[in-house]
Design a protein around this motif. Structure first.
Motif, PDB file in Angstrom:
ATOM      1  N   GLU A   1       0.821  -1.204   0.000  1.00 14.86           N
ATOM      2  CA  GLU A   1       0.000   0.000   0.000  1.00 14.86           C
ATOM      3  C   GLU A   1       0.862   1.264   0.000  1.00 14.86           C
ATOM      4  O   GLU A   1       0.529   2.258  -0.643  1.00 14.86           O
ATOM      5  N   ILE A   2       1.988   1.219   0.713  1.00 18.70           N
ATOM      6  CA  ILE A   2       2.902   2.361   0.692  1.00 18.70           C
ATOM      7  C   ILE A   2       3.405   2.595  -0.725  1.00 18.70           C
ATOM      8  O   ILE A   2       3.468   3.731  -1.210  1.00 18.70           O
ATOM      9  N   THR A   3       3.768   1.522  -1.400  1.00 18.14           N
ATOM     10  CA  THR A   3       4.236   1.633  -2.779  1.00 18.14           C
ATOM     11  C   THR A   3       3.155   2.214  -3.671  1.00 18.14           C
ATOM     12  O   THR A   3       3.407   3.057  -4.536  1.00 18.14           O
ATOM     13  N   ARG A   4       1.908   1.787  -3.452  1.00 12.85           N
ATOM     14  CA  ARG A   4       0.787   2.295  -4.238  1.00 12.85           C
ATOM     15  C   ARG A   4       0.574   3.797  -3.995  1.00 12.85           C
ATOM     16  O   ARG A   4       0.344   4.565  -4.932  1.00 12.85           O
ATOM     17  N   PHE A   5       0.660   4.212  -2.748  1.00 12.59           N
ATOM     18  CA  PHE A   5       0.464   5.624  -2.430  1.00 12.59           C
ATOM     19  C   PHE A   5       1.540   6.492  -3.087  1.00 12.59           C
ATOM     20  O   PHE A   5       1.267   7.577  -3.612  1.00 12.59           O
ATOM     21  N   LEU A   6       2.796   6.020  -3.058  1.00 11.78           N
ATOM     22  CA  LEU A   6       3.866   6.773  -3.693  1.00 11.78           C
ATOM     23  C   LEU A   6       3.640   6.877  -5.194  1.00 11.78           C
ATOM     24  O   LEU A   6       3.890   7.929  -5.803  1.00 11.78           O
ATOM     25  N   TYR A   7       3.181   5.803  -5.788  1.00  9.26           N
ATOM     26  CA  TYR A   7       2.879   5.816  -7.226  1.00  9.26           C
ATOM     27  C   TYR A   7       1.824   6.866  -7.568  1.00  9.26           C
ATOM     28  O   TYR A   7       1.893   7.525  -8.611  1.00  9.26           O
ATOM     29  N   LEU A   8       0.853   7.075  -6.688  1.00 10.58           N
ATOM     30  CA  LEU A   8      -0.240   8.000  -6.947  1.00 10.58           C
ATOM     31  C   LEU A   8       0.138   9.467  -6.717  1.00 10.58           C
ATOM     32  O   LEU A   8      -0.692  10.356  -6.950  1.00 10.58           O
ATOM     33  N   SER A   9       1.360   9.729  -6.255  1.00 10.69           N
ATOM     34  CA  SER A   9       1.720  11.106  -5.908  1.00 10.69           C
ATOM     35  C   SER A   9       1.643  12.043  -7.106  1.00 10.69           C
ATOM     36  O   SER A   9       1.146  13.172  -6.995  1.00 10.69           O
ATOM     37  N   ALA A  10       2.104  11.599  -8.274  1.00  6.71           N
ATOM     38  CA  ALA A  10       2.076  12.471  -9.452  1.00  6.71           C
ATOM     39  C   ALA A  10       0.654  12.770  -9.880  1.00  6.71           C
ATOM     40  O   ALA A  10       0.347  13.878 -10.342  1.00  6.71           O
ATOM     41  N   PHE A  11      -0.235  11.806  -9.711  1.00  7.72           N
ATOM     42  CA  PHE A  11      -1.642  12.021 -10.042  1.00  7.72           C
ATOM     43  C   PHE A  11      -2.279  12.992  -9.048  1.00  7.72           C
ATOM     44  O   PHE A  11      -3.003  13.918  -9.432  1.00  7.72           O
ATOM     45  N   ALA A  12      -1.988  12.781  -7.765  1.00  5.83           N
ATOM     46  CA  ALA A  12      -2.577  13.630  -6.728  1.00  5.83           C
ATOM     47  C   ALA A  12      -2.106  15.072  -6.847  1.00  5.83           C
ATOM     48  O   ALA A  12      -2.871  16.004  -6.596  1.00  5.83           O
ATOM     49  N   GLU A  13      -0.862  15.256  -7.245  1.00  2.68           N
ATOM     50  CA  GLU A  13      -0.310  16.606  -7.357  1.00  2.68           C
ATOM     51  C   GLU A  13      -0.650  17.269  -8.682  1.00  2.68           C
ATOM     52  O   GLU A  13      -0.336  18.447  -8.880  1.00  2.68           O
ATOM     53  N   GLY A  14      -1.252  16.537  -9.608  1.00  4.43           N
ATOM     54  CA  GLY A  14      -1.661  17.107 -10.882  1.00  4.43           C
ATOM     55  C   GLY A  14      -0.603  17.087 -11.958  1.00  4.43           C
ATOM     56  O   GLY A  14      -0.850  17.550 -13.080  1.00  4.43           O
ATOM     57  N   ARG A  15       0.575  16.519 -11.682  1.00  6.95           N
ATOM     58  CA  ARG A  15       1.618  16.451 -12.706  1.00  6.95           C
ATOM     59  C   ARG A  15       1.282  15.436 -13.791  1.00  6.95           C
ATOM     60  O   ARG A  15       1.706  15.583 -14.942  1.00  6.95           O
ATOM     61  N   GLU A  16       0.540  14.384 -13.404  1.00  8.43           N
ATOM     62  CA  GLU A  16       0.089  13.362 -14.356  1.00  8.43           C
ATOM     63  C   GLU A  16      -1.407  13.155 -14.123  1.00  8.43           C
ATOM     64  O   GLU A  16      -1.806  12.272 -13.362  1.00  8.43           O
ATOM     65  N   PRO A  17      -2.244  13.956 -14.756  1.00  5.47           N
ATOM     66  CA  PRO A  17      -3.669  13.984 -14.413  1.00  5.47           C
ATOM     67  C   PRO A  17      -4.507  12.864 -15.016  1.00  5.47           C
ATOM     68  O   PRO A  17      -5.707  12.791 -14.750  1.00  5.47           O
ATOM     69  N   HIS A  18      -3.913  11.995 -15.804  1.00  9.03           N
ATOM     70  CA  HIS A  18      -4.685  10.940 -16.457  1.00  9.03           C
ATOM     71  C   HIS A  18      -4.262   9.567 -15.923  1.00  9.03           C
ATOM     72  O   HIS A  18      -3.064   9.307 -15.720  1.00  9.03           O
ATOM     73  N   GLY A  19      -5.238   8.698 -15.686  1.00  7.08           N
ATOM     74  CA  GLY A  19      -4.955   7.370 -15.153  1.00  7.08           C
ATOM     75  C   GLY A  19      -5.622   6.282 -15.969  1.00  7.08           C
ATOM     76  O   GLY A  19      -6.674   6.488 -16.588  1.00  7.08           O
ATOM     77  N   TYR A  20      -4.999   5.092 -15.982  1.00  7.97           N
ATOM     78  CA  TYR A  20      -5.544   3.940 -16.711  1.00  7.97           C
ATOM     79  C   TYR A  20      -5.162   2.684 -15.954  1.00  7.97           C
ATOM     80  O   TYR A  20      -3.997   2.513 -15.564  1.00  7.97           O
ATOM     81  N   ARG A  21      -6.134   1.798 -15.741  1.00  6.00           N
ATOM     82  CA  ARG A  21      -5.895   0.586 -14.951  1.00  6.00           C
ATOM     83  C   ARG A  21      -6.329  -0.641 -15.728  1.00  6.00           C
ATOM     84  O   ARG A  21      -7.360  -0.629 -16.416  1.00  6.00           O
ATOM     85  N   MET A  22      -5.566  -1.728 -15.623  1.00 18.53           N
ATOM     86  CA  MET A  22      -5.892  -2.985 -16.292  1.00 18.53           C
ATOM     87  C   MET A  22      -5.721  -4.148 -15.314  1.00 18.53           C
ATOM     88  O   MET A  22      -4.590  -4.520 -14.990  1.00 18.53           O
ATOM     89  N   PRO A  23      -6.821  -4.736 -14.808  1.00 18.33           N
ATOM     90  CA  PRO A  23      -6.699  -5.964 -14.014  1.00 18.33           C
ATOM     91  C   PRO A  23      -6.198  -7.112 -14.895  1.00 18.33           C
ATOM     92  O   PRO A  23      -6.538  -7.180 -16.083  1.00 18.33           O
ATOM     93  N   LEU A  24      -5.402  -8.000 -14.336  1.00 14.00           N
ATOM     94  CA  LEU A  24      -4.858  -9.124 -15.086  1.00 14.00           C
ATOM     95  C   LEU A  24      -5.233 -10.427 -14.388  1.00 14.00           C
ATOM     96  O   LEU A  24      -5.197 -10.522 -13.166  1.00 14.00           O
ATOM     97  N   GLY A  25      -5.571 -11.449 -15.176  1.00  8.96           N
ATOM     98  CA  GLY A  25      -5.926 -12.733 -14.600  1.00  8.96           C
ATOM     99  C   GLY A  25      -4.751 -13.428 -13.946  1.00  8.96           C
ATOM    100  O   GLY A  25      -4.874 -14.024 -12.878  1.00  8.96           O
TER     101      GLY A  25
END
Length: 374
Positions: free
Chosen positions: A37-61
């Protein structure tokens, strides 16, 4: 560069000094710390700060074991590992990538980026590199299992055994088998209703029929099962995520299986289930279902007369089949015993119990069924 991708490298980046130190965690420092979860939160920092405002997610089997290859230019900033799990956060030019593998080997990729197109491109590339390729056996079908979590809808794909319809046809009473024959032969051009309703007593083979249906329709329709149908129709956000699917440009039809939905579709459902029934009906022939190649298969133990009339009205059901027991003569033939050995109609479960030497008297007390196909 290789044909399959690029090896990730861990190089210092002064501009991101706060999060750029190597961190490989094996889950032994403190069992209360969730490094994934810590790793996930760090990954989201650019999105939260607006530097990377677009997101895309793909679940994998399935996600590969061992080391992963990542898209070109990826630099690993954080990686957390524990028993059976692994989470990785990497960055590239204008994008951030999060890859997660969790028990029992499922996972997904998520990307934030400066543009929507870049987020999608990197996610699809990463998914190709980390997805485990599983050879599909002829007697199995891929089945997605949807469920809601605190982070949204999750679809975990499994390969399950699915019989050929011809192999199990003899497990159903003749009128039921005839109706299922027509359903198995249905193609995308024959769809004239989006609801498939299988109702009848427990132990009559409704789930087995749906597994055979998933195999029969495999070339034009993918099959998913919703594990929490009550929550699905109670939560509009969850419902929308499932309806929209994984947004992977797969234009095939989708069959959503909802098992044992007695409370959702019985006669008094409108007053007891609130908006849930309305959302189900809206998905089959309302605005929610418009433009979506989605079929809904529902199983219930309720008899037809106890179901809500809106569910079974003409035009809504592609198939409405009452799956009942085999007649006395059919049960005798199924067991391959002499006349008089069967006292009355028997469910499929009761027949298998008798065959295995475990008598199930409850299977003898069920009335035979004729059923109907629309």
């Amino acid at each position: 560069m290789t044909k399959t991708g690029f090896e990730a490298t861990a190089a210092p980046d002064p501009a991101r000094e706060r999060v750029d130190s190597p961190w490989y965690v094996w889950g032994v420092l403190d069992h209360s710390v969730d490094f994934h979860e810590i790793t996930r939160f760090l990954y989201l920092s650019a999105f939260a700060e607006g530097r990377e405002p677009h997101g895309y997610r793909m679940p994998l089997g399935r996600v590969r074991k061992g080391e992963w290859r990542l898209p070109e230019g990826a630099r690993v900033l954080r990686e957390g590992r524990s028993r059976g799990q692994r989470a990785l956060y990497a960055v590239g030019e204008g994008w951030s990538l999060f890859v997660h593998r969790y028990n029992p080997g499922h996972g997904g990729v998520a990307v934030t980026a400066v543009t929507e197109e870049l987020a999608r491109e990197v996610a699809e590339r990463a998914a190709t590199l980390v997805r485990k390729k599983v050879k599909q056996r002829d007697d199995r079908v891929k089945l997605g299992f949807w469920h809601a979590t605190g982070g949204g809808a999750v679809n975990q794909e499994r390969s399950i055994e699915a019989p050929e319809w011809a192999e199990v046809r003899g497990n159903y009473a003749a009128p039921v088998a005839d109706q299922l024959d027509r359903l198995m032969k249905t193609g995308p051009d024959d769809v004239n209703g989006k609801l498939i309703l299988l109702h009848g007593p427990p132990g009559t083979g409704k789930t087995t029929a749906l597994r055979a249906l998933g195999r029969a329709w495999g070339k034009w329709c993918r099959t998913d099962c919703v594990l929490d149908p009550e929550r699905l129709f109670a939560d509009p956000g969850y419902l929308l995520e499932v309806v929209m699917g994984e947004d992977d440009d797969d234009r095939r039809w989708r069959l959503l299986i909802l098992e044992d939905c007695d409370e959702l579709i019985r006669g008094e459902a409108k007053s007891t289930a609130g908006q849930a029934l309305s959302r189900l009906l809206n998905l089959t022939d309302g605005l929610l279902g418009q433009g979506q190649n989605i079929l809904i298969a529902i199983t219930t133990n309720e008899p037809l007369e106890r179901l809500h009339p809106a569910v079974v009205r003409p035009g809504r059901c592609l198939a409405e089949i009452e799956v009942g027991p085999l007649s006395t003569a059919e049960a005798t033939a199924w067991l391959d015993t002499g006349a008089g050995s069967v006292a009355g109609p028997m469910t499929l479960a009761a027949l298998y119990a008798r065959k295995a030497g475990r008598e199930d008297p409850a299977g003898l007390a069920v009335e035979p069924s004729t059923g109907m196909y629309i």
